[in-house]
Structures are given as structure tokens and as C-alpha cells.
Design a protein around this motif. Sequence first.
Motif, PDB file in Angstrom:
ATOM      1  N   ILE A 287       4.877  16.141  12.092  1.00 45.63           N
ATOM      2  CA  ILE A 287       5.622  17.361  11.828  1.00 45.63           C
ATOM      3  C   ILE A 287       5.766  17.520  10.328  1.00 45.63           C
ATOM      4  O   ILE A 287       5.442  16.629   9.539  1.00 45.63           O
ATOM      5  CB  ILE A 287       6.999  17.367  12.516  1.00 45.63           C
ATOM      6  CG1 ILE A 287       7.844  16.188  12.032  1.00 45.63           C
ATOM      7  CG2 ILE A 287       6.838  17.342  14.028  1.00 45.63           C
ATOM      8  CD1 ILE A 287       9.236  16.173  12.623  1.00 45.63           C
ATOM      9  N   TYR A 288       6.288  18.664   9.927  1.00 45.74           N
ATOM     10  CA  TYR A 288       6.402  18.980   8.511  1.00 45.74           C
ATOM     11  C   TYR A 288       7.326  17.994   7.809  1.00 45.74           C
ATOM     12  O   TYR A 288       8.372  17.623   8.324  1.00 45.74           O
ATOM     13  CB  TYR A 288       6.934  20.403   8.330  1.00 45.74           C
ATOM     14  CG  TYR A 288       7.177  20.786   6.886  1.00 45.74           C
ATOM     15  CD1 TYR A 288       6.119  21.206   6.081  1.00 45.74           C
ATOM     16  CD2 TYR A 288       8.447  20.719   6.333  1.00 45.74           C
ATOM     17  CE1 TYR A 288       6.327  21.553   4.762  1.00 45.74           C
ATOM     18  CE2 TYR A 288       8.667  21.069   5.020  1.00 45.74           C
ATOM     19  CZ  TYR A 288       7.602  21.496   4.237  1.00 45.74           C
ATOM     20  OH  TYR A 288       7.817  21.838   2.932  1.00 45.74           O
TER      21      TYR A 288
ATOM     22  N   ARG B  73       6.690  13.960  16.669  1.00 42.94           N
ATOM     23  CA  ARG B  73       6.950  14.382  18.044  1.00 42.94           C
ATOM     24  C   ARG B  73       5.992  13.660  18.980  1.00 42.94           C
ATOM     25  O   ARG B  73       4.907  13.232  18.588  1.00 42.94           O
ATOM     26  CB  ARG B  73       6.786  15.894  18.204  1.00 42.94           C
ATOM     27  CG  ARG B  73       7.648  16.731  17.279  1.00 42.94           C
ATOM     28  CD  ARG B  73       9.116  16.529  17.525  1.00 42.94           C
ATOM     29  NE  ARG B  73       9.923  17.455  16.735  1.00 42.94           N
ATOM     30  CZ  ARG B  73      11.209  17.311  16.496  1.00 42.94           C
ATOM     31  NH1 ARG B  73      11.843  16.240  16.973  1.00 42.94           N
ATOM     32  NH2 ARG B  73      11.869  18.187  15.772  1.00 42.94           N
TER      33      ARG B  73
ATOM     34  N   ARG C 283      -1.189  17.912  13.531  1.00 44.03           N
ATOM     35  CA  ARG C 283       0.104  18.216  12.939  1.00 44.03           C
ATOM     36  C   ARG C 283       0.650  19.506  13.540  1.00 44.03           C
ATOM     37  O   ARG C 283      -0.097  20.462  13.777  1.00 44.03           O
ATOM     38  CB  ARG C 283      -0.027  18.368  11.419  1.00 44.03           C
ATOM     39  CG  ARG C 283       1.273  18.645  10.691  1.00 44.03           C
ATOM     40  CD  ARG C 283       0.983  18.975   9.232  1.00 44.03           C
ATOM     41  NE  ARG C 283       0.292  17.883   8.571  1.00 44.03           N
ATOM     42  CZ  ARG C 283       0.912  16.875   7.973  1.00 44.03           C
ATOM     43  NH1 ARG C 283       2.237  16.830   7.949  1.00 44.03           N
ATOM     44  NH2 ARG C 283       0.225  15.918   7.385  1.00 44.03           N
ATOM     45  N   LEU C 284       1.940  19.548  13.781  1.00 45.90           N
ATOM     46  CA  LEU C 284       2.600  20.752  14.264  1.00 45.90           C
ATOM     47  C   LEU C 284       2.932  21.641  13.071  1.00 45.90           C
ATOM     48  O   LEU C 284       3.509  21.189  12.078  1.00 45.90           O
ATOM     49  CB  LEU C 284       3.871  20.399  15.036  1.00 45.90           C
ATOM     50  CG  LEU C 284       3.658  19.627  16.343  1.00 45.90           C
ATOM     51  CD1 LEU C 284       4.989  19.115  16.876  1.00 45.90           C
ATOM     52  CD2 LEU C 284       2.986  20.510  17.380  1.00 45.90           C
ATOM     53  N   ARG C 285       2.564  22.916  13.167  1.00 47.37           N
ATOM     54  CA  ARG C 285       2.815  23.842  12.067  1.00 47.37           C
ATOM     55  C   ARG C 285       4.216  24.435  12.113  1.00 47.37           C
ATOM     56  O   ARG C 285       4.767  24.812  11.087  1.00 47.37           O
ATOM     57  CB  ARG C 285       1.766  24.960  12.090  1.00 47.37           C
ATOM     58  CG  ARG C 285       0.361  24.476  11.767  1.00 47.37           C
ATOM     59  CD  ARG C 285      -0.640  25.610  11.808  1.00 47.37           C
ATOM     60  NE  ARG C 285      -0.909  26.023  13.178  1.00 47.37           N
ATOM     61  CZ  ARG C 285      -1.844  25.462  13.941  1.00 47.37           C
ATOM     62  NH1 ARG C 285      -2.564  24.455  13.475  1.00 47.37           N
ATOM     63  NH2 ARG C 285      -2.050  25.881  15.167  1.00 47.37           N
ATOM     64  N   ALA C 286       4.793  24.565  13.287  1.00 46.56           N
ATOM     65  CA  ALA C 286       6.134  25.141  13.417  1.00 46.56           C
ATOM     66  C   ALA C 286       7.182  24.171  12.893  1.00 46.56           C
ATOM     67  O   ALA C 286       6.988  22.945  12.902  1.00 46.56           O
ATOM     68  CB  ALA C 286       6.410  25.506  14.871  1.00 46.56           C
ATOM     69  N   ARG C 287       8.303  24.717  12.453  1.00 51.69           N
ATOM     70  CA  ARG C 287       9.372  23.898  11.884  1.00 51.69           C
ATOM     71  C   ARG C 287      10.426  23.530  12.926  1.00 51.69           C
ATOM     72  O   ARG C 287      10.857  22.381  13.009  1.00 51.69           O
ATOM     73  CB  ARG C 287      10.041  24.643  10.718  1.00 51.69           C
ATOM     74  CG  ARG C 287       9.083  25.040   9.604  1.00 51.69           C
ATOM     75  CD  ARG C 287       8.582  23.838   8.842  1.00 51.69           C
ATOM     76  NE  ARG C 287       7.719  24.210   7.732  1.00 51.69           N
ATOM     77  CZ  ARG C 287       8.133  24.509   6.515  1.00 51.69           C
ATOM     78  NH1 ARG C 287       9.426  24.484   6.250  1.00 51.69           N
ATOM     79  NH2 ARG C 287       7.271  24.839   5.574  1.00 51.69           N
TER      80      ARG C 287
ATOM     81  N   PHE D   7      12.204  22.860  16.663  1.00 61.64           N
ATOM     82  CA  PHE D   7      11.727  22.192  17.868  1.00 61.64           C
ATOM     83  C   PHE D   7      11.341  23.175  18.979  1.00 61.64           C
ATOM     84  O   PHE D   7      10.296  22.987  19.615  1.00 61.64           O
ATOM     85  CB  PHE D   7      12.792  21.209  18.358  1.00 61.64           C
ATOM     86  CG  PHE D   7      12.360  20.385  19.533  1.00 61.64           C
ATOM     87  CD1 PHE D   7      11.277  19.530  19.436  1.00 61.64           C
ATOM     88  CD2 PHE D   7      13.034  20.467  20.736  1.00 61.64           C
ATOM     89  CE1 PHE D   7      10.871  18.761  20.516  1.00 61.64           C
ATOM     90  CE2 PHE D   7      12.634  19.713  21.817  1.00 61.64           C
ATOM     91  CZ  PHE D   7      11.555  18.858  21.708  1.00 61.64           C
TER      92      PHE D   7
ATOM     93  N   GLN E 174       8.005  24.501  18.144  1.00 64.03           N
ATOM     94  CA  GLN E 174       6.993  23.472  18.315  1.00 64.03           C
ATOM     95  C   GLN E 174       6.599  23.326  19.779  1.00 64.03           C
ATOM     96  O   GLN E 174       5.428  23.110  20.100  1.00 64.03           O
ATOM     97  CB  GLN E 174       7.505  22.141  17.765  1.00 64.03           C
ATOM     98  CG  GLN E 174       7.658  22.117  16.250  1.00 64.03           C
ATOM     99  CD  GLN E 174       8.381  20.881  15.755  1.00 64.03           C
ATOM    100  OE1 GLN E 174       8.854  20.062  16.548  1.00 64.03           O
ATOM    101  NE2 GLN E 174       8.499  20.744  14.442  1.00 64.03           N
ATOM    102  N   GLN E 175       7.567  23.440  20.677  1.00 61.01           N
ATOM    103  CA  GLN E 175       7.249  23.396  22.104  1.00 61.01           C
ATOM    104  C   GLN E 175       6.368  24.571  22.498  1.00 61.01           C
ATOM    105  O   GLN E 175       5.440  24.426  23.304  1.00 61.01           O
ATOM    106  CB  GLN E 175       8.551  23.400  22.920  1.00 61.01           C
ATOM    107  CG  GLN E 175       9.365  22.120  22.783  1.00 61.01           C
ATOM    108  CD  GLN E 175      10.666  22.184  23.534  1.00 61.01           C
ATOM    109  OE1 GLN E 175      11.414  23.166  23.448  1.00 61.01           O
ATOM    110  NE2 GLN E 175      10.983  21.133  24.279  1.00 61.01           N
TER     111      GLN E 175
ATOM    112  N   GLU F 106       4.289  26.132  20.467  1.00 55.52           N
ATOM    113  CA  GLU F 106       2.982  25.875  19.866  1.00 55.52           C
ATOM    114  C   GLU F 106       2.150  24.940  20.735  1.00 55.52           C
ATOM    115  O   GLU F 106       0.949  25.158  20.942  1.00 55.52           O
ATOM    116  CB  GLU F 106       3.176  25.286  18.471  1.00 55.52           C
ATOM    117  CG  GLU F 106       1.886  24.948  17.749  1.00 55.52           C
ATOM    118  CD  GLU F 106       2.125  24.329  16.391  1.00 55.52           C
ATOM    119  OE1 GLU F 106       1.182  23.729  15.831  1.00 55.52           O
ATOM    120  OE2 GLU F 106       3.268  24.435  15.885  1.00 55.52           O
TER     121      GLU F 106
END
Length: 330
Positions: A141-142, A161, A291-295, A297, A300-301, A303
Motif C-alpha cells: 500500500i501507499y 494488505r 501495489r494498491l493505488r487507492a489510499r 481501505f 482498496q477493497q 480496487e
Amino acid sequence: MPFKHNAARRHRIRKMKFKVTNWRDYEAGLRQRGSLTFWMTPDALDKWHAPRRDTRGGQRRYSDFAIETALTLGCIFHLRLRQIEGFLRSVLDLLGLQLPVPDHTTLSRRAQKWERPAAGSMQSMPDGPIHVLIDSTGLKIYGAGQWLEARHGTRSRRNWRKLHLAVNANNGDIVAETLTDQNTDDSSQVEPLLNQIDGEIGQVTADGAYDGKPTYRAVLEHSDTANIVIPPRSTAVGSNGDTGPPADQRDKHIAAIAKDGRLKWQATTGYGKRSLVETAIGRYKGLIGRRLRARSFPAQQTEVAIGCIVLNRMLACARSNSVRCQEKHA
């Protein structure tokens, strides 16, 4: 396990060879995955605007379909929210469509409230019981994390995550997914994964991290006739008088391994198919990203859920049918 068992003589074992029987269609499907062809059906145009609400509150301008379309394009082409806005606007202009484009702040806000597809809508369920493969992996994650440690020697707690996947062993489709924090136990997500699957489950296969009563109970509560294939720990013992399907199945695995060895147990139970869920994980990290781009949670789910839908569509577009080549002995 077989690879580790034969590590000392791996160089003497011939690598298995496979032949793709539908190479022409498979090659065309691989080219189609990179196609930039984009069209909007009349039904999609009708769904672009949000339906008129009859309750109190502001009227939404964009429907969930429009938000999902924008986020899907961002997932496929690895775009951030502002780039998604610009890309979608240019595509609609090229198509000559006078449709409003959600801005990046709207996408960020609506991504946190997007509802995942209903159970069974992410995959086409075949007739009869299916073989479900379960595994998990980590996604970054970021955060500065490793860069701070390498540049300044600062000790930082790197967060990540955990993505839990359930895969259909018959065709490789992802039939269920969940995203949790890094401290969540793998076995606790078996029930949420199975609840997303519509249809009868014939067998559930997972690695040794899922060995335990919670996993067996979760599977048998969903399908009391399901066969559970999980390798017991090396120090595992019998149930000590416990009765019931969970204890019976695990005791059979322990007895079979003690009698014939772990390799023969794997061949008998079909445990080798578990590699297909690892292949799905590798496909996700290779095509969607590590890597997850969203900040946030919830975003991110969203995404991850959209990424799994995209992978299933790509797999349906180009799916190879291969058979093992027979070895020629001198």
C-alpha cells in the motif's frame, strides 16, 4: 513439497512438456487483450446517468455503472484518478458522445461506497459441484516504508494488505475474494469466501496454513458433503476421540500420510491442483499490480474486486487448452 523433496536430484528429472491444442484461438485472444477498441452499447448509454431518487437527499449525477466503468479502465491501464478522468473524456470525445465524465474527486468518493457484485455474478458457475482452491498473498500500500529505511536508515513499520482468493480449479476463474489487513488469520476468511459462491462445492483445497477446526467447520457448514484437502502439520496427531466429519477427514489425511508418505497423499487427493491458485495470484500481480493505488481501505477493497473481475474477463478472452506430451523412451 515435491520440488523440495527432489531438490538434490532435480537436474536429472526431465521437465514436463505440454502442447497447446487451440493455439490459433489462444493467440488471437492474447492479441485481443491488448486491443484498444472501445464501444458503448445503447443499454450502457441508458445506464450512464443515475436513476432519479424518490427519497430525501441530493440527486446523483452518475450511476454505479459509470463509476465502475471508469475504475475498470483505470485498473486495466494502471491509471490514477486524474488520468482516468482525462482518458475517459478523450475516449468519449472520439466516439462523439456527449456524456459527462466523473471527476477524480467523485471517483475517489464513490469508490469507497461501491457495492461488489452479488454472489455468483463474478463467474459463470458450471453444472455440478466445483473444486475450490483457496490461498492468500500480500499487496503493498501507499507509504515511504523501504525508501526511508534505505535512504535515511529510519526504521519504519511497513504496512500491507492481505488478498484472499478462491479459484475454480476447473477453469481458473476467481470465484471469490476478500481484502483484509496484514494481521488477519487466513482461516478466518474461508467462510466469507465461500459465502460469495453460488453453487455446490465438491472439494476445497488449501495449504497447511488453513489446517485447523475453524476451516473444516466453515467448509462443512457451507456444504456438508464437501471433501476437504489440507495437509496436516508435520506434528499433527489424531482427534483423540472427537467424532464428526471434520475430525474424520483430518484423521484420514494423517493416517494416509503416515502410511504412504506425503507425496503419494498429494497424488491421491489431487492436492497438486493447488498450484492453480498460485498461478492466479501471479496473474493478478503481473497484470493488475503488486501495489494498491487507492489510499482508503474501502476504496482498496473496490480496487481488488474490480481487478478480479477484469482478470476473469481477460481469462475468458484467451484461455489455452493444453495436453501433456508423451515422453519418447529410447
